[in-house]
Every structure is written in C-alpha cells, then in structure tokens.
Write a protein that holds these residues in place. Structure first.
Motif, PDB file in Angstrom:
ATOM      1  N   GLY A 147     -34.198  36.893  56.104  1.00 24.86           N
ATOM      2  CA  GLY A 147     -33.415  37.667  56.844  1.00 24.86           C
ATOM      3  C   GLY A 147     -32.488  36.867  57.861  1.00 24.86           C
ATOM      4  N   SER A 148     -31.185  37.390  58.225  1.00 20.00           N
ATOM      5  CA  SER A 148     -30.627  36.471  59.282  1.00 20.00           C
ATOM      6  C   SER A 148     -29.793  37.540  60.239  1.00 20.00           C
ATOM      7  CB  SER A 148     -29.545  35.759  58.654  1.00 20.00           C
ATOM      8  OG  SER A 148     -28.703  36.160  57.737  1.00 20.00           O
ATOM      9  N   PHE A 149     -29.645  36.923  61.427  1.00 17.88           N
ATOM     10  CA  PHE A 149     -28.614  37.759  62.363  1.00 17.88           C
ATOM     11  C   PHE A 149     -28.079  36.743  63.255  1.00 17.88           C
ATOM     12  CE2 PHE A 149     -33.102  37.623  64.007  1.00 17.88           C
ATOM     13  CZ  PHE A 149     -33.019  37.379  65.310  1.00 17.88           C
ATOM     14  N   VAL A 150     -26.863  37.453  63.688  1.00 22.57           N
ATOM     15  CA  VAL A 150     -25.990  37.046  64.659  1.00 22.57           C
ATOM     16  C   VAL A 150     -26.194  37.929  66.283  1.00 22.57           C
ATOM     17  CG1 VAL A 150     -23.801  36.249  65.606  1.00 22.57           C
ATOM     18  CG2 VAL A 150     -24.498  35.745  63.181  1.00 22.57           C
ATOM     19  N   ILE A 151     -26.377  37.503  67.307  1.00 30.30           N
ATOM     20  CA  ILE A 151     -26.305  38.060  68.301  1.00 30.30           C
ATOM     21  C   ILE A 151     -25.511  37.318  69.508  1.00 30.30           C
ATOM     22  CG2 ILE A 151     -28.657  39.301  68.060  1.00 30.30           C
ATOM     23  CD1 ILE A 151     -29.918  37.094  69.864  1.00 30.30           C
ATOM     24  N   LEU A 156     -21.958  31.906  69.287  1.00 37.14           N
ATOM     25  CA  LEU A 156     -22.933  32.800  69.010  1.00 37.14           C
ATOM     26  C   LEU A 156     -24.127  32.159  68.238  1.00 37.14           C
ATOM     27  CD1 LEU A 156     -20.264  35.560  67.824  1.00 37.14           C
ATOM     28  CD2 LEU A 156     -21.482  35.576  69.859  1.00 37.14           C
ATOM     29  N   PRO A 157     -25.179  32.475  68.652  1.00 37.74           N
ATOM     30  CA  PRO A 157     -26.489  31.747  67.987  1.00 37.74           C
ATOM     31  C   PRO A 157     -26.688  32.546  66.663  1.00 37.74           C
ATOM     32  CG  PRO A 157     -27.079  33.074  69.862  1.00 37.74           C
ATOM     33  CD  PRO A 157     -25.747  33.320  69.826  1.00 37.74           C
ATOM     34  N   CYS A 202     -44.095  34.728  60.776  1.00 35.33           N
ATOM     35  CA  CYS A 202     -42.783  34.851  60.515  1.00 35.33           C
ATOM     36  C   CYS A 202     -42.288  33.719  61.652  1.00 35.33           C
ATOM     37  CB  CYS A 202     -42.150  36.148  60.931  1.00 35.33           C
ATOM     38  SG  CYS A 202     -42.542  37.198  59.668  1.00 35.33           S
ATOM     39  N   LEU A 203     -41.266  33.084  61.123  1.00 34.04           N
ATOM     40  CA  LEU A 203     -40.559  31.906  62.193  1.00 34.04           C
ATOM     41  C   LEU A 203     -39.083  32.246  62.380  1.00 34.04           C
ATOM     42  CD1 LEU A 203     -42.274  29.165  60.218  1.00 34.04           C
ATOM     43  CD2 LEU A 203     -43.198  29.812  62.226  1.00 34.04           C
ATOM     44  N   LEU A 204     -38.657  31.877  63.429  1.00 34.33           N
ATOM     45  CA  LEU A 204     -37.391  32.137  63.952  1.00 34.33           C
ATOM     46  C   LEU A 204     -36.663  30.570  63.609  1.00 34.33           C
ATOM     47  CD1 LEU A 204     -36.753  34.849  66.216  1.00 34.33           C
ATOM     48  CD2 LEU A 204     -36.001  35.041  64.070  1.00 34.33           C
ATOM     49  N   ASP A 205     -35.596  30.345  63.180  1.00 35.54           N
ATOM     50  CA  ASP A 205     -34.819  29.130  63.243  1.00 35.54           C
ATOM     51  C   ASP A 205     -33.494  29.427  63.730  1.00 35.54           C
ATOM     52  OD1 ASP A 205     -34.124  26.483  63.179  1.00 35.54           O
ATOM     53  OD2 ASP A 205     -33.935  26.392  60.944  1.00 35.54           O
ATOM     54  N   THR A 206     -32.976  28.759  64.644  1.00 34.80           N
ATOM     55  CA  THR A 206     -31.541  28.993  65.089  1.00 34.80           C
ATOM     56  C   THR A 206     -30.651  27.690  65.117  1.00 34.80           C
ATOM     57  OG1 THR A 206     -32.796  30.161  66.825  1.00 34.80           O
ATOM     58  CG2 THR A 206     -30.463  29.790  67.139  1.00 34.80           C
ATOM     59  N   THR A 207     -29.181  28.026  65.029  1.00 40.61           N
ATOM     60  CA  THR A 207     -28.220  27.116  64.815  1.00 40.61           C
ATOM     61  C   THR A 207     -27.365  27.556  65.930  1.00 40.61           C
ATOM     62  OG1 THR A 207     -27.012  28.321  63.268  1.00 40.61           O
ATOM     63  CG2 THR A 207     -28.549  26.548  62.343  1.00 40.61           C
ATOM     64  N   TYR A 208     -26.760  26.611  66.584  1.00 42.15           N
ATOM     65  CA  TYR A 208     -25.776  26.822  67.629  1.00 42.15           C
ATOM     66  C   TYR A 208     -24.382  26.115  67.174  1.00 42.15           C
ATOM     67  CZ  TYR A 208     -30.000  28.034  70.059  1.00 42.15           C
ATOM     68  OH  TYR A 208     -31.030  29.065  70.632  1.00 42.15           O
ATOM     69  N   LYS A 209     -23.408  26.644  67.797  1.00 38.80           N
ATOM     70  CA  LYS A 209     -22.016  26.301  67.758  1.00 38.80           C
ATOM     71  C   LYS A 209     -21.365  25.609  66.307  1.00 38.80           C
ATOM     72  CE  LYS A 209     -22.484  24.409  72.362  1.00 38.80           C
ATOM     73  NZ  LYS A 209     -22.533  23.293  73.424  1.00 38.80           N
ATOM     74  N   THR A 210     -21.870  26.393  65.408  1.00 41.26           N
ATOM     75  CA  THR A 210     -21.543  26.213  64.000  1.00 41.26           C
ATOM     76  C   THR A 210     -20.014  27.140  63.878  1.00 41.26           C
ATOM     77  OG1 THR A 210     -22.818  28.234  63.232  1.00 41.26           O
ATOM     78  CG2 THR A 210     -23.680  25.678  63.138  1.00 41.26           C
ATOM     79  N   VAL A 263     -23.777  42.682  67.537  1.00 44.97           N
ATOM     80  CA  VAL A 263     -25.047  42.132  66.641  1.00 44.97           C
ATOM     81  C   VAL A 263     -24.662  42.401  65.119  1.00 44.97           C
ATOM     82  CG1 VAL A 263     -27.475  43.301  65.871  1.00 44.97           C
ATOM     83  CG2 VAL A 263     -26.760  43.363  68.395  1.00 44.97           C
ATOM     84  N   PHE A 264     -24.960  41.571  64.323  1.00 39.82           N
ATOM     85  CA  PHE A 264     -24.723  41.475  62.978  1.00 39.82           C
ATOM     86  C   PHE A 264     -26.335  41.236  62.346  1.00 39.82           C
ATOM     87  CE2 PHE A 264     -24.002  39.065  58.772  1.00 39.82           C
ATOM     88  CZ  PHE A 264     -23.455  40.062  58.226  1.00 39.82           C
ATOM     89  N   VAL A 265     -26.763  41.797  61.602  1.00 39.92           N
ATOM     90  CA  VAL A 265     -28.003  41.685  60.691  1.00 39.92           C
ATOM     91  C   VAL A 265     -27.639  41.737  59.290  1.00 39.92           C
ATOM     92  CG1 VAL A 265     -30.565  41.990  60.757  1.00 39.92           C
ATOM     93  CG2 VAL A 265     -29.131  42.553  62.616  1.00 39.92           C
TER      94      VAL A 265
END
Length: 161
Positions: A136-140, A119-120, A106-114, A86-88
């Motif tokens: 804010g941003s996080f990687v899980i 890890l999203p 509040c909305l969540l937007d996700t990117t994949y395979k970057t 987890v990285f926040v």
C-alpha cells in the motif's frame, strides 16, 4: 515535454487533476482501492471578532482575536484533520501479501521531495518469505501521527483481516 504535459492536463488545479485521474483509474482498475481527500483552505474557517459582535474597545478586540487564533490552532491541530490532503492507494494484488504477512510485521518507508510539492510519500511494506513487498502507499499533507494513522486506518478497512 512541458508543453505536452500541460496539454494533457484536464485542469489547471493539480488536486482536480488527481481527482479526475482517480476516477479514470477506478474504472480501469476496478478492483484497486483509492481514497482521496483534497486540501481545503483552513483560513476560511477562522472566526473573526466582528462575526461574534462588535466590541467597543480595540484592546478587547485584539485580546479576543488572539484568543480565537489560539483556539483555532488547537482545533486545527486536533479536530480539523479532515481539512488536510490525503491520498491512499492499494492494488488488488497488494492485499494478498498484506493478509498473509501483515500480521507479523509491517514497515513504513518514506520518500521526500520527489515532486514539486513537499509532500511525503509513504510505502507500507511487509517482509515476505523472499523479500520485502509494498502492500500500500499514501501521500499526506503533514507528517503527523494523526495523519499517518488516518491513512493506515484506510488501508486497514480495505484489508480488515
């Protein structure tokens, strides 16, 4: 470019590099908030039948190992979230719009395979009076409700109001 990148690495282990960069960023951007937990190998946590005592028949050992594997899967799914990466991150400037507009939506937007890892990357955003702004941003490691909830709780603790 590859040689320059490799030369600037502190460690050959990417998670160690992330931890060192966070330590560096924390000193430079002391008002920003960082949370990092590295991945730990869950295979080390498995209990083998031999550790519980020797069994005389191989059928019982196989049956016990199957039961233990099932038990470990359940434990890892529900109780061992602290083994996942987890990285926040939240900057000091991102806290203000979250406080001002976060109580509405509040909305969540996700990117994949970057990156080279699957890890999203999540962006927490709010609708302001002008546009949408990342607060804010996080990687899980796993895109599960539990992992997303944990990351959002970290941001919530940083901006409790």
């Amino acid at each position: 470019m590859y040689r320059a990148t490799i030369k600037n690495r502190i460690s050959r282990i990417d998670q160690a590099n992330v931890q060192m960069k966070i330590n560096e960023w924390s000193k430079v951007y002391n008002e920003d908030s960082f949370f990092f937990r590295s991945h730990s190998d869950q295979e080390e946590e498995k209990v083998h039948a031999n550790d519980l005592g020797e069994r005389e028949s191989s059928i019982n050992v196989t049956k016990l190992e199957d039961e233990l594997d099932e038990e470990v899967l359940l434990t890892n799914e529900w109780g061992e979230q602290n083994k996942k990466l987890v990285f926040v991150h939240q900057t000091a400037l991102q806290q203000w719009p979250l406080r001002l507009y976060g109580n509405h939506i509040c909305l969540l937007d996700t990117t994949y395979k970057t990156t080279r890892y699957a890890l999203p990357l999540f962006f927490l955003a709010v609708k302001t009076n002008v546009n949408y702004q990342v607060v804010g941003s996080f990687v899980i490691e796993d895109e599960t409700v539990r992992a997303i909830n944990e990351a959002l709780e970290v941001i919530s603790k940083w901006t409790p109001d």
